[in-house]
Enzyme design. Structure first.
Site, PDB file in Angstrom:
ATOM      1  N   VAL A 119      -8.900  49.423   7.269  1.00  0.00           N
ATOM      2  CA  VAL A 119      -7.771  50.857   6.636  1.00  0.00           C
ATOM      3  C   VAL A 119      -6.303  50.474   7.480  1.00  0.00           C
ATOM      4  O   VAL A 119      -6.429  50.467   8.328  1.00  0.00           O
ATOM      5  CB  VAL A 119      -8.881  52.219   7.573  1.00  0.00           C
ATOM      6  CG1 VAL A 119      -8.231  53.390   7.438  1.00  0.00           C
ATOM      7  CG2 VAL A 119      -9.974  51.613   7.782  1.00  0.00           C
ATOM      8  N   PRO A 120      -5.839  50.022   6.347  1.00  0.00           N
ATOM      9  CA  PRO A 120      -4.305  49.278   7.230  1.00  0.00           C
ATOM     10  C   PRO A 120      -3.713  50.732   7.230  1.00  0.00           C
ATOM     11  O   PRO A 120      -1.868  51.162   7.078  1.00  0.00           O
ATOM     12  CB  PRO A 120      -3.427  49.483   5.561  1.00  0.00           C
ATOM     13  CG  PRO A 120      -4.109  49.883   5.397  1.00  0.00           C
ATOM     14  CD  PRO A 120      -6.154  50.433   4.540  1.00  0.00           C
ATOM     15  N   CYS A 121      -3.617  51.234   8.406  1.00  0.00           N
ATOM     16  CA  CYS A 121      -2.428  52.138   9.230  1.00  0.00           C
ATOM     17  C   CYS A 121      -1.842  51.579   9.545  1.00  0.00           C
ATOM     18  O   CYS A 121      -0.645  53.094  10.009  1.00  0.00           O
ATOM     19  CB  CYS A 121      -4.196  52.687  10.593  1.00  0.00           C
ATOM     20  SG  CYS A 121      -5.091  53.968   9.678  1.00  0.00           S
ATOM     21  N   HIS A 122      -1.522  50.490   9.590  1.00  0.00           N
ATOM     22  CA  HIS A 122       0.146  50.199  10.250  1.00  0.00           C
ATOM     23  C   HIS A 122       1.252  50.722   8.736  1.00  0.00           C
ATOM     24  O   HIS A 122       1.773  49.907   9.083  1.00  0.00           O
ATOM     25  CB  HIS A 122       0.278  48.374  10.602  1.00  0.00           C
ATOM     26  CG  HIS A 122      -0.772  47.837   9.531  1.00  0.00           C
ATOM     27  ND1 HIS A 122      -1.983  47.340   8.802  1.00  0.00           N
ATOM     28  CD2 HIS A 122       0.041  47.176   8.756  1.00  0.00           C
ATOM     29  CE1 HIS A 122      -1.954  46.765   7.676  1.00  0.00           C
ATOM     30  NE2 HIS A 122      -1.159  46.263   7.809  1.00  0.00           N
TER      31      HIS A 122
END
Length: 199
Positions: free
Chosen positions: A152-155
Site C-alpha cells: 500500500v504505497p503511502c510513500h
C-alpha cells in the site's frame, strides 16, 4: 485483482475473539531489513526498519494479543516475493493482503493503491478522491498507519508543499526516502529503455 480480507475493529485488531496465530519471517530488502507477517487470510503486515531488532519489537507492538510465531523457513517464500517486489515495484502488489482498519482507512488505502509507480499524489487529492475533501488530516493519519510498506504505497502520497522548503525538512523521513528511491528506479528504467540495442 488482488484478494482482500477486510476487517474493521474499533479498538484495533483482535477485539472480541481469541488470540490468533500470526507467523512472520524476515529478510533484507533494497531499502532495509524487512518483516512480513501473515494470518490465515493473507499478509497482515509488511514492515521495513533500520534494524532487525526493531522489526521484532514493532510486530509485537502491532499485534500485542496475537500468538506470534517466528517462522523463517515457512515464510521464506512470501518474504522473498516481497523483497523482489520492493526491488522492482513497477506493478500493483499482487499477493493476498489481510488489511484491517476503519471504513475511512479502507477507502484511503484503496485509493493509494491506485497511484502507479513513478507518480505521486498528496493528502488533499486523496481526500477529494474518496469523497471527503475536508478529511486531509485523517488521510495523513491513515497513510501513517497502513503497516503495508510498498504494498500500500503511502510513500507516494506526499505533503502538498513537497516542492517547497518543507520538502527539505521532510527529506529524511521514510516517506520521502522511499519516494526518492522509486524516483531513482524510474530514472534507471527510463535510461535503460533509451539505451540503443547492441549491434
Amino acid at each position: 485483482k488482488p484478494a482482500f480480507a477486510v476487517r474493521a475493529f474499533s479498538d484495533g485488531p483482535l477485539r472480541a475473539r481469541p488470540p490468533e496465530e500470526i507467523r512472520y519471517g524476515t529478510g533484507k530488502s533494497a531499502v532495509g531489513p524487512v518483516l512480513v507477517a501473515s494470518s490465515g487470510d493473507g499478509i497482515v503486515t509488511i514492515m521495513v526498519r533500520k534494524t532487525a531488532a526493531q522489526l521484532v519489537s514493532d510486530i509485537r507492538a502491532r499485534f500485542p494479543k496475537a500468538d506470534l510465531v517466528r517462522d523463517e523457513k515457512g515464510c521464506k517464500a512470501v518474504v522473498g516475493k516481497v523483497v523482489r517486489y520492493i526491488a522492482s515495484p513497477f506493478e500493483p502488489f499482487e499477493l493476498s493482503l489481510d488489511i484491517r482498519g476503519t471504513e475511512l482507512q479502507q477507502k484511503v488505502w484503496d485509493e493509494v493503491r491506485r497511484i502507479p509507480f513513478g507518480e505521486t499524489s498528496n493528502y488533499s487529492k486523496v481526500a477529494e478522491a474518496i469523497g471527503s475533501p475536508k478529511a486531509i488530516r485523517a488521510v495523513a493519519s491513515s497513510c501513517s498507519n497502513s503497516w503495508f510498506a510498498f504494498a500500500v504505497p503511502c510513500h507516494r502520497v506526499l505533503h502538498k508543499h513537497a516542492a517547497t522548503p518543507t520538502r527539505k525538512k521532510l527529506s529524511g523521513t521514510v516517506q520521502y526516502r522511499w519516494s526518492d528511491y522509486e524516483a531513482q528506479l524510474k530514472a534507471k528504467l527510463q535510461a535503460k529503455r533509451k539505451k540503443p540495442p547492441r549491434a
